[in-house]
Motif scaffolding. Structure first.
Motif, PDB file in Angstrom:
ATOM      1  N   ALA A  69       0.831  -1.207   0.000  1.00 12.45           N
ATOM      2  CA  ALA A  69       0.000   0.000   0.000  1.00 12.45           C
ATOM      3  C   ALA A  69       0.868   1.261   0.000  1.00 12.45           C
ATOM      4  O   ALA A  69       0.546   2.250  -0.674  1.00 12.45           O
ATOM      5  CB  ALA A  69      -0.930   0.002   1.210  1.00 12.45           C
ATOM      6  N   ALA A  70       1.980   1.228   0.728  1.00 18.52           N
ATOM      7  CA  ALA A  70       2.871   2.385   0.799  1.00 18.52           C
ATOM      8  C   ALA A  70       3.497   2.690  -0.553  1.00 18.52           C
ATOM      9  O   ALA A  70       3.591   3.846  -0.959  1.00 18.52           O
ATOM     10  CB  ALA A  70       3.955   2.154   1.852  1.00 18.52           C
ATOM     11  N   VAL A  71       3.921   1.649  -1.261  1.00 16.08           N
ATOM     12  CA  VAL A  71       4.513   1.853  -2.585  1.00 16.08           C
ATOM     13  C   VAL A  71       3.471   2.445  -3.537  1.00 16.08           C
ATOM     14  O   VAL A  71       3.761   3.377  -4.286  1.00 16.08           O
ATOM     15  CB  VAL A  71       5.089   0.536  -3.139  1.00 16.08           C
ATOM     16  CG1 VAL A  71       5.447   0.668  -4.611  1.00 16.08           C
ATOM     17  CG2 VAL A  71       6.307   0.125  -2.334  1.00 16.08           C
ATOM     18  N   GLU A  72       2.249   1.923  -3.486  1.00 13.45           N
ATOM     19  CA  GLU A  72       1.179   2.453  -4.332  1.00 13.45           C
ATOM     20  C   GLU A  72       0.906   3.920  -4.020  1.00 13.45           C
ATOM     21  O   GLU A  72       0.771   4.743  -4.925  1.00 13.45           O
ATOM     22  CB  GLU A  72      -0.105   1.643  -4.159  1.00 13.45           C
ATOM     23  CG  GLU A  72      -0.083   0.294  -4.816  1.00 13.45           C
ATOM     24  CD  GLU A  72      -1.366  -0.492  -4.582  1.00 13.45           C
ATOM     25  OE1 GLU A  72      -2.423   0.130  -4.308  1.00 13.45           O
ATOM     26  OE2 GLU A  72      -1.307  -1.724  -4.663  1.00 13.45           O
ATOM     27  N   GLN A  73       0.818   4.242  -2.725  1.00 11.81           N
ATOM     28  CA  GLN A  73       0.545   5.634  -2.343  1.00 11.81           C
ATOM     29  C   GLN A  73       1.706   6.544  -2.697  1.00 11.81           C
ATOM     30  O   GLN A  73       1.502   7.685  -3.109  1.00 11.81           O
ATOM     31  CB  GLN A  73       0.222   5.729  -0.855  1.00 11.81           C
ATOM     32  CG  GLN A  73      -1.165   5.249  -0.536  1.00 11.81           C
ATOM     33  CD  GLN A  73      -1.654   5.759   0.807  1.00 11.81           C
ATOM     34  OE1 GLN A  73      -0.923   6.393   1.553  1.00 11.81           O
ATOM     35  NE2 GLN A  73      -2.894   5.470   1.121  1.00 11.81           N
ATOM     36  N   ALA A  74       2.918   6.065  -2.520  1.00 11.81           N
ATOM     37  CA  ALA A  74       4.083   6.877  -2.872  1.00 11.81           C
ATOM     38  C   ALA A  74       4.122   7.127  -4.378  1.00 11.81           C
ATOM     39  O   ALA A  74       4.467   8.230  -4.816  1.00 11.81           O
ATOM     40  CB  ALA A  74       5.369   6.194  -2.406  1.00 11.81           C
ATOM     41  N   ASP A  75       3.748   6.118  -5.162  1.00 19.19           N
ATOM     42  CA  ASP A  75       3.699   6.296  -6.616  1.00 19.19           C
ATOM     43  C   ASP A  75       2.649   7.334  -7.013  1.00 19.19           C
ATOM     44  O   ASP A  75       2.854   8.103  -7.947  1.00 19.19           O
ATOM     45  CB  ASP A  75       3.386   4.970  -7.324  1.00 19.19           C
ATOM     46  CG  ASP A  75       4.560   4.007  -7.312  1.00 19.19           C
ATOM     47  OD1 ASP A  75       5.697   4.457  -7.063  1.00 19.19           O
ATOM     48  OD2 ASP A  75       4.340   2.800  -7.539  1.00 19.19           O
ATOM     49  N   ALA A  76       1.529   7.337  -6.317  1.00 18.84           N
ATOM     50  CA  ALA A  76       0.424   8.234  -6.657  1.00 18.84           C
ATOM     51  C   ALA A  76       0.580   9.630  -6.048  1.00 18.84           C
ATOM     52  O   ALA A  76      -0.084  10.573  -6.472  1.00 18.84           O
ATOM     53  CB  ALA A  76      -0.897   7.627  -6.197  1.00 18.84           C
ATOM     54  N   ALA A  77       1.444   9.765  -5.075  1.00 17.59           N
ATOM     55  CA  ALA A  77       1.596  11.044  -4.368  1.00 17.59           C
ATOM     56  C   ALA A  77       2.240  12.099  -5.249  1.00 17.59           C
ATOM     57  O   ALA A  77       3.123  11.809  -6.052  1.00 17.59           O
ATOM     58  CB  ALA A  77       2.429  10.847  -3.112  1.00 17.59           C
ATOM     59  N   THR A  78       1.777  13.317  -5.074  1.00 11.68           N
ATOM     60  CA  THR A  78       2.365  14.430  -5.814  1.00 11.68           C
ATOM     61  C   THR A  78       3.384  15.193  -4.973  1.00 11.68           C
ATOM     62  O   THR A  78       4.191  15.933  -5.520  1.00 11.68           O
ATOM     63  CB  THR A  78       1.271  15.411  -6.274  1.00 11.68           C
ATOM     64  OG1 THR A  78       0.532  15.847  -5.134  1.00 11.68           O
ATOM     65  CG2 THR A  78       0.339  14.744  -7.271  1.00 11.68           C
ATOM     66  N   CYS A  79       3.323  14.995  -3.652  1.00 11.63           N
ATOM     67  CA  CYS A  79       4.280  15.666  -2.780  1.00 11.63           C
ATOM     68  C   CYS A  79       4.360  14.927  -1.439  1.00 11.63           C
ATOM     69  O   CYS A  79       3.537  14.080  -1.132  1.00 11.63           O
ATOM     70  CB  CYS A  79       3.907  17.126  -2.572  1.00 11.63           C
ATOM     71  SG  CYS A  79       2.360  17.358  -1.696  1.00 11.63           S
ATOM     72  N   LEU A  80       5.347  15.290  -0.656  1.00  9.09           N
ATOM     73  CA  LEU A  80       5.550  14.660   0.646  1.00  9.09           C
ATOM     74  C   LEU A  80       4.505  15.090   1.669  1.00  9.09           C
ATOM     75  O   LEU A  80       4.279  14.414   2.662  1.00  9.09           O
ATOM     76  CB  LEU A  80       6.952  14.994   1.174  1.00  9.09           C
ATOM     77  CG  LEU A  80       8.117  14.500   0.328  1.00  9.09           C
ATOM     78  CD1 LEU A  80       9.423  15.083   0.853  1.00  9.09           C
ATOM     79  CD2 LEU A  80       8.152  12.992   0.310  1.00  9.09           C
ATOM     80  N   PHE A  81       3.864  16.216   1.431  1.00  5.31           N
ATOM     81  CA  PHE A  81       2.900  16.774   2.374  1.00  5.31           C
ATOM     82  C   PHE A  81       1.761  15.802   2.654  1.00  5.31           C
ATOM     83  O   PHE A  81       1.225  15.778   3.758  1.00  5.31           O
ATOM     84  CB  PHE A  81       2.349  18.106   1.856  1.00  5.31           C
ATOM     85  CG  PHE A  81       1.371  18.744   2.791  1.00  5.31           C
ATOM     86  CD1 PHE A  81       1.807  19.345   3.960  1.00  5.31           C
ATOM     87  CD2 PHE A  81       0.021  18.732   2.521  1.00  5.31           C
ATOM     88  CE1 PHE A  81       0.914  19.932   4.840  1.00  5.31           C
ATOM     89  CE2 PHE A  81      -0.890  19.316   3.389  1.00  5.31           C
ATOM     90  CZ  PHE A  81      -0.442  19.920   4.546  1.00  5.31           C
ATOM     91  N   GLU A  82       1.400  14.993   1.677  1.00  4.09           N
ATOM     92  CA  GLU A  82       0.310  14.031   1.879  1.00  4.09           C
ATOM     93  C   GLU A  82       0.615  13.098   3.048  1.00  4.09           C
ATOM     94  O   GLU A  82      -0.285  12.692   3.776  1.00  4.09           O
ATOM     95  CB  GLU A  82       0.090  13.221   0.604  1.00  4.09           C
ATOM     96  CG  GLU A  82      -0.370  14.067  -0.561  1.00  4.09           C
ATOM     97  CD  GLU A  82      -0.490  13.284  -1.856  1.00  4.09           C
ATOM     98  OE1 GLU A  82      -0.898  12.114  -1.812  1.00  4.09           O
ATOM     99  OE2 GLU A  82      -0.175  13.863  -2.904  1.00  4.09           O
TER     100      GLU A  82
END
Length: 162
Positions: free
Chosen positions: A88-101
């Protein structure tokens, strides 16, 4: 004329039973909320560690292993839980646009000590391949800024990871 009864009147026994049921439901909900917050914290930490691992444009196996072992150690997770969280972390990191999320979640849920522990874990991931790149260091420093961690604590976390 027909006599009307008050539909809202409740016997004392029934009132007690309703209160007990309500307390039971609320208690169960608060546990669920607490578990959800804990999972969100784990997920945000894992995602940020993966961000460090791939900051130098290559994720080494040793860095992946470091993330896995740090999650097991820090959060006392089983192998299955770590697998689920890392996927799940890899998926979210791939989809994230910035670290703020991710840092927003940590600012809402994590204590100052947990934030310092995360930075130490991030330093360990960055140094797992015996090569600290400037990109990995930049990500860690950026996260520290977004988490409002004092510079002294950032340096202490780095030293504890060495």
């Amino acid at each position: 004329p027909t006599k009307r009864t008050n539909c809202l009147s409740v016997s004392p026994d029934r009132s007690f039973m309703l209160l007990q049921k309500l307390k039971e439901l609320l208690g169960r909900e608060s546990i669920t909320v607490s578990e959800a917050e804990h999972r969100a914290l784990e997920l945000a930490c894992a995602a940020l560690m993966f961000e460090v691992a791939r900051a130098d444009f290559s994720v080494e196996t040793i860095e992946q292993d470091a993330v896995t072992s740090l999650l097991k150690e820090q959060f006392n997770l089983s192998a299955d839980e770590v697998f689920t969280i890392t996927e799940a972390a890899v998926e979210q990191a791939d989809a994230a646009t910035c670290l703020f999320e991710f840092t927003r979640t940590l600012n809402e849920l994590a204590s100052a000590e947990q934030k310092r522990d995360l930075l130490a874990m991030m330093w360990r991931v960055a140094m797992a391949d015996d090569a600290l790149s400037r990109y990995e260091e930049h990500v860690i420093r950026k996260v520290a800024d977004l988490l409002y961690v004092p510079h002294g604590d950032l340096i202490a976390a780095k030293q504890s990871a060495m």
